[in-house]
Design a protein around this motif. Sequence first.
Motif, PDB file in Angstrom:
ATOM      1  N   VAL A   3      39.928  66.780  44.320  1.00 22.59           N
ATOM      2  CA  VAL A   3      41.127  67.448  43.798  1.00 22.59           C
ATOM      3  C   VAL A   3      40.894  68.957  43.772  1.00 22.59           C
ATOM      4  CG1 VAL A   3      42.603  67.744  41.773  1.00 22.59           C
ATOM      5  CG2 VAL A   3      41.925  65.447  42.494  1.00 22.59           C
ATOM      6  N   ALA A   4      39.716  69.382  43.331  1.00 23.33           N
ATOM      7  CA  ALA A   4      39.395  70.812  43.315  1.00 23.33           C
ATOM      8  C   ALA A   4      39.447  71.385  44.733  1.00 23.33           C
ATOM      9  CB  ALA A   4      38.019  71.036  42.694  1.00 23.33           C
ATOM     10  N   ARG A   5      38.996  70.623  45.698  1.00 18.65           N
ATOM     11  CA  ARG A   5      39.037  71.071  47.091  1.00 18.65           C
ATOM     12  C   ARG A   5      40.469  71.258  47.550  1.00 18.65           C
ATOM     13  NH1 ARG A   5      40.019  68.344  51.643  1.00 18.65           N
ATOM     14  NH2 ARG A   5      39.825  66.362  50.566  1.00 18.65           N
ATOM     15  N   THR A   6      41.341  70.323  47.199  1.00 20.36           N
ATOM     16  CA  THR A   6      42.738  70.468  47.628  1.00 20.36           C
ATOM     17  C   THR A   6      43.400  71.677  46.957  1.00 20.36           C
ATOM     18  OG1 THR A   6      43.584  68.936  45.950  1.00 20.36           O
ATOM     19  CG2 THR A   6      43.008  68.010  48.095  1.00 20.36           C
ATOM     20  N   VAL A   7      43.009  71.966  45.720  1.00 14.29           N
ATOM     21  CA  VAL A   7      43.542  73.147  45.039  1.00 14.29           C
ATOM     22  C   VAL A   7      43.061  74.414  45.746  1.00 14.29           C
ATOM     23  CG1 VAL A   7      43.503  74.467  42.889  1.00 14.29           C
ATOM     24  CG2 VAL A   7      43.824  71.989  42.821  1.00 14.29           C
ATOM     25  N   ALA A   8      41.792  74.433  46.155  1.00  9.89           N
ATOM     26  CA  ALA A   8      41.258  75.596  46.875  1.00  9.89           C
ATOM     27  C   ALA A   8      41.974  75.774  48.215  1.00  9.89           C
ATOM     28  CB  ALA A   8      39.753  75.447  47.088  1.00  9.89           C
ATOM     29  N   ALA A  11      45.375  77.206  47.548  1.00  4.86           N
ATOM     30  CA  ALA A  11      45.257  78.639  47.257  1.00  4.86           C
ATOM     31  C   ALA A  11      45.062  79.420  48.549  1.00  4.86           C
ATOM     32  CB  ALA A  11      44.097  78.886  46.296  1.00  4.86           C
ATOM     33  N   GLU A  12      44.276  78.875  49.456  1.00  7.34           N
ATOM     34  CA  GLU A  12      44.051  79.541  50.741  1.00  7.34           C
ATOM     35  C   GLU A  12      45.367  79.689  51.509  1.00  7.34           C
ATOM     36  OE1 GLU A  12      41.234  78.989  54.710  1.00  7.34           O
ATOM     37  OE2 GLU A  12      41.252  77.432  53.172  1.00  7.34           O
ATOM     38  N   ARG A  13      46.162  78.631  51.528  1.00  3.10           N
ATOM     39  CA  ARG A  13      47.454  78.706  52.220  1.00  3.10           C
ATOM     40  C   ARG A  13      48.376  79.727  51.559  1.00  3.10           C
ATOM     41  NH1 ARG A  13      46.642  73.107  52.183  1.00  3.10           N
ATOM     42  NH2 ARG A  13      48.144  72.849  50.515  1.00  3.10           N
ATOM     43  N   LEU A  14      48.357  79.797  50.234  1.00  2.00           N
ATOM     44  CA  LEU A  14      49.189  80.773  49.529  1.00  2.00           C
ATOM     45  C   LEU A  14      48.755  82.204  49.835  1.00  2.00           C
ATOM     46  CD1 LEU A  14      49.578  79.008  46.072  1.00  2.00           C
ATOM     47  CD2 LEU A  14      51.374  79.407  47.774  1.00  2.00           C
ATOM     48  N   VAL A  15      47.452  82.418  49.930  1.00  2.00           N
ATOM     49  CA  VAL A  15      46.950  83.759  50.247  1.00  2.00           C
ATOM     50  C   VAL A  15      47.353  84.146  51.669  1.00  2.00           C
ATOM     51  CG1 VAL A  15      44.852  85.134  50.623  1.00  2.00           C
ATOM     52  CG2 VAL A  15      45.084  83.738  48.565  1.00  2.00           C
ATOM     53  N   VAL A  16      47.326  83.201  52.583  1.00  2.00           N
ATOM     54  CA  VAL A  16      47.767  83.479  53.956  1.00  2.00           C
ATOM     55  C   VAL A  16      49.234  83.904  53.941  1.00  2.00           C
ATOM     56  CG1 VAL A  16      48.294  82.418  56.196  1.00  2.00           C
ATOM     57  CG2 VAL A  16      46.068  82.038  55.119  1.00  2.00           C
TER      58      VAL A  16
END
Length: 67
Positions: A3-8, A11-16
Amino acid sequence: LHVARTVARRAERLVVSLQAAERLDLGILEYLNRLSDYLFVLARYVNQQLGTPDWPAADDSLPPVVK
Protein backbone atom coordinates in the motif's frame (compact mmCIF):
# COMPACT_ATOMS: atom_id res chain seq x y z
CA LEU A 1 4.33 -2.13 2.33
CA HIS A 2 2.52 -2.69 -0.95
CA VAL A 3 0.00 0.00 0.00
CA ALA A 4 2.86 2.38 0.84
CA ARG A 5 4.38 1.60 -2.56
CA THR A 6 1.16 2.45 -4.36
CA VAL A 7 0.97 5.74 -2.44
CA ALA A 8 4.54 6.56 -3.50
CA ARG A 9 3.69 5.76 -7.14
CA ARG A 10 0.60 7.95 -6.91
CA ALA A 11 2.71 10.79 -5.53
CA GLU A 12 5.15 10.30 -8.39
CA ARG A 13 2.35 10.61 -10.94
CA LEU A 14 1.06 13.76 -9.22
CA VAL A 15 4.52 15.32 -9.29
CA VAL A 16 4.79 14.56 -13.01
CA SER A 17 1.47 16.37 -13.53
CA LEU A 18 2.58 19.27 -11.36
CA GLN A 19 5.81 19.53 -13.31
CA ALA A 20 3.80 20.58 -16.36
CA ALA A 21 2.86 23.78 -14.52
CA GLU A 22 5.86 24.33 -12.24
CA ARG A 23 9.60 23.85 -12.57
CA LEU A 24 10.58 21.21 -10.06
CA ASP A 25 13.84 19.61 -9.06
CA LEU A 26 14.16 16.32 -10.95
CA GLY A 27 15.56 14.82 -7.75
CA ILE A 28 12.03 14.71 -6.40
CA LEU A 29 10.90 12.34 -9.14
CA GLU A 30 14.04 10.25 -8.80
CA TYR A 31 13.54 9.97 -5.05
CA LEU A 32 9.88 8.93 -5.36
CA ASN A 33 10.77 6.38 -8.01
CA ARG A 34 13.54 4.86 -5.88
CA LEU A 35 11.29 4.90 -2.82
CA SER A 36 8.56 2.92 -4.55
CA ASP A 37 11.15 0.46 -5.92
CA TYR A 38 12.58 0.01 -2.42
CA LEU A 39 9.14 -0.54 -0.90
CA PHE A 40 8.37 -3.18 -3.53
CA VAL A 41 11.59 -5.08 -2.86
CA LEU A 42 11.13 -4.75 0.89
CA ALA A 43 7.57 -6.11 0.65
CA ARG A 44 8.81 -9.11 -1.34
CA TYR A 45 11.59 -9.71 1.19
CA VAL A 46 9.24 -9.50 4.18
CA ASN A 47 6.79 -11.87 2.52
CA GLN A 48 9.61 -14.32 1.85
CA GLN A 49 10.82 -14.13 5.46
CA LEU A 50 7.27 -14.76 6.72
CA GLY A 51 6.63 -17.54 4.23
CA THR A 52 3.71 -15.56 2.82
CA PRO A 53 2.95 -15.63 -0.90
CA ASP A 54 3.18 -12.26 -2.61
CA TRP A 55 -0.30 -12.48 -4.10
CA PRO A 56 -2.64 -14.58 -1.96
CA ALA A 57 -4.90 -15.73 -4.78
CA ALA A 58 -6.24 -19.27 -4.66
CA ASP A 59 -6.97 -19.31 -8.40
CA ASP A 60 -3.65 -17.84 -9.61
CA SER A 61 -5.41 -14.66 -10.71
CA LEU A 62 -3.73 -11.29 -10.87
CA PRO A 63 -3.17 -9.38 -7.62
CA PRO A 64 -5.90 -7.00 -6.49
CA VAL A 65 -5.66 -3.38 -7.56
CA VAL A 66 -5.27 -0.90 -4.72
CA LYS A 67 -7.13 2.35 -5.34
